[in-house]
Design a protein around this motif. Sequence first.
Motif, PDB file in Angstrom:
ATOM      1  N   GLU A  52      81.335  30.957 -18.993  1.00  0.00           N
ATOM      2  CA  GLU A  52      82.066  32.084 -19.573  1.00  0.00           C
ATOM      3  C   GLU A  52      81.223  33.361 -19.530  1.00  0.00           C
ATOM      4  OE1 GLU A  52      85.237  33.988 -20.717  1.00  0.00           O
ATOM      5  OE2 GLU A  52      85.238  31.900 -20.062  1.00  0.00           O
ATOM      6  N   GLU A  53      79.912  33.223 -19.846  1.00  0.00           N
ATOM      7  CA  GLU A  53      79.021  34.402 -19.809  1.00  0.00           C
ATOM      8  C   GLU A  53      78.956  34.969 -18.401  1.00  0.00           C
ATOM      9  OE1 GLU A  53      75.642  33.168 -23.155  1.00  0.00           O
ATOM     10  OE2 GLU A  53      75.363  32.597 -21.077  1.00  0.00           O
TER      11      GLU A  53
ATOM     12  N   LEU B  27      72.349  36.451  -8.992  1.00  0.00           N
ATOM     13  CA  LEU B  27      72.924  35.824 -10.192  1.00  0.00           C
ATOM     14  C   LEU B  27      72.431  34.389 -10.268  1.00  0.00           C
ATOM     15  CD1 LEU B  27      75.068  36.178 -12.496  1.00  0.00           C
ATOM     16  CD2 LEU B  27      76.742  35.265 -10.911  1.00  0.00           C
ATOM     17  N   ASN B  28      71.599  34.104 -11.278  1.00  0.00           N
ATOM     18  CA  ASN B  28      71.095  32.733 -11.416  1.00  0.00           C
ATOM     19  C   ASN B  28      72.036  31.935 -12.308  1.00  0.00           C
ATOM     20  OD1 ASN B  28      69.808  30.313 -11.986  1.00  0.00           O
ATOM     21  ND2 ASN B  28      67.769  31.242 -11.873  1.00  0.00           N
TER      22      ASN B  28
ATOM     23  N   VAL C 213      80.305  39.174 -14.459  1.00  0.00           N
ATOM     24  CA  VAL C 213      80.801  39.593 -13.145  1.00  0.00           C
ATOM     25  C   VAL C 213      82.058  40.460 -13.282  1.00  0.00           C
ATOM     26  CG1 VAL C 213      81.601  38.803 -10.887  1.00  0.00           C
ATOM     27  CG2 VAL C 213      79.734  37.603 -12.022  1.00  0.00           C
ATOM     28  N   LEU C 214      82.895  40.154 -14.274  1.00  0.00           N
ATOM     29  CA  LEU C 214      84.099  40.975 -14.484  1.00  0.00           C
ATOM     30  C   LEU C 214      83.712  42.424 -14.819  1.00  0.00           C
ATOM     31  CD1 LEU C 214      86.456  38.500 -16.388  1.00  0.00           C
ATOM     32  CD2 LEU C 214      86.912  39.555 -14.164  1.00  0.00           C
ATOM     33  N   GLU C 215      82.608  42.571 -15.544  1.00  0.00           N
ATOM     34  CA  GLU C 215      82.111  43.927 -15.842  1.00  0.00           C
ATOM     35  C   GLU C 215      81.696  44.633 -14.551  1.00  0.00           C
ATOM     36  OE1 GLU C 215      81.789  46.076 -18.524  1.00  0.00           O
ATOM     37  OE2 GLU C 215      83.232  44.629 -19.291  1.00  0.00           O
TER      38      GLU C 215
ATOM     39  N   LYS D  46      78.631  42.642  -3.979  1.00  0.00           N
ATOM     40  CA  LYS D  46      78.001  41.494  -3.316  1.00  0.00           C
ATOM     41  C   LYS D  46      77.166  40.748  -4.356  1.00  0.00           C
ATOM     42  CE  LYS D  46      77.413  44.004   0.997  1.00  0.00           C
ATOM     43  NZ  LYS D  46      76.457  44.418   2.039  1.00  0.00           N
ATOM     44  N   ILE D  47      77.371  39.449  -4.385  1.00  0.00           N
ATOM     45  CA  ILE D  47      76.626  38.618  -5.341  1.00  0.00           C
ATOM     46  C   ILE D  47      75.893  37.543  -4.551  1.00  0.00           C
ATOM     47  CG2 ILE D  47      76.862  37.022  -7.296  1.00  0.00           C
ATOM     48  CD1 ILE D  47      79.464  38.536  -8.004  1.00  0.00           C
TER      49      ILE D  47
END
Length: 237
Positions: free
Chosen positions: A212-213, A204-205, A218-220, A146-147
């Motif tokens: 890209e960052e 997540l701000n 998020v992929l991590e 959840k983000i």
Amino acid sequence: MSAHKITIAIDGFSSCGKSTLAKELAKRLGYNYVDSGAMYRAITLYFLRNYIDLTDHAKVQAALDDITLVFHFNEQRQTSDIYLNDEDVEPYIRDMIVSEKVSEVAAIKEVRKFAVAQQRGMGKRKGIIMDGRDIGTAVFPHAELKIFMTADPEVRVVRRYKEMFAVNPQITIDEVRHNLELRDYIDSTREESPLHQAEDAILLNNSTLTREEQLETVLEWVKDRATNPALATATNQ
Ligand code: DC
């Protein structure tokens, strides 16, 4: 350890960059992306076109009974279009007339019940990313990731203004600011599933990271949850 598909819930105020992130993630992961806001917008369009009195619960329910919403992938846009009773309504649902009414429509109990039931159906198969306001709190309370996205208010205004200006050059930045402020207020203070950060959502701000960052971060998180059963907890209903 083999990765398995998970459910990803992304919530936050409008124009925080949720859909951009969700679309990029879907592409990288081969997941299905669902824009839940488009569903509320399509319902609003139907109500506007049919002059539905939003205070009349029987009329609202009867109208919902006549609505079928389906997403179809659009190869050209590389994302899904929403179809309202077999009509591709993607070109209309972001008009100001819809934006001005959608928060009011999304606050109606019958509307939420209708939309949430369909959203849960779409989530039965894993490998889904859904963005909205109540995805981590109400639609998929057991989502593995959840983000909760935030962004500086002025960054959001400018972003939305650019999007709106592309389709309607008459629009002013003040109109956009007013609409965002009003929707934030209604979305976060309504009785039914108001927007708030789920306890287990990661904040997540969007203003502090490049695109890209943000995607790599998020992929991590996805990788952790898809390979670690202790992090990837319960299944969705
Ligand atoms: O994400 P968006 O701006 O397209 O959403 C349009 C409206 O729909 C927003 O003002 C609040 C509502 N909405 C909601 O109540 N719950 C969701 N899961 C998604 C959107």
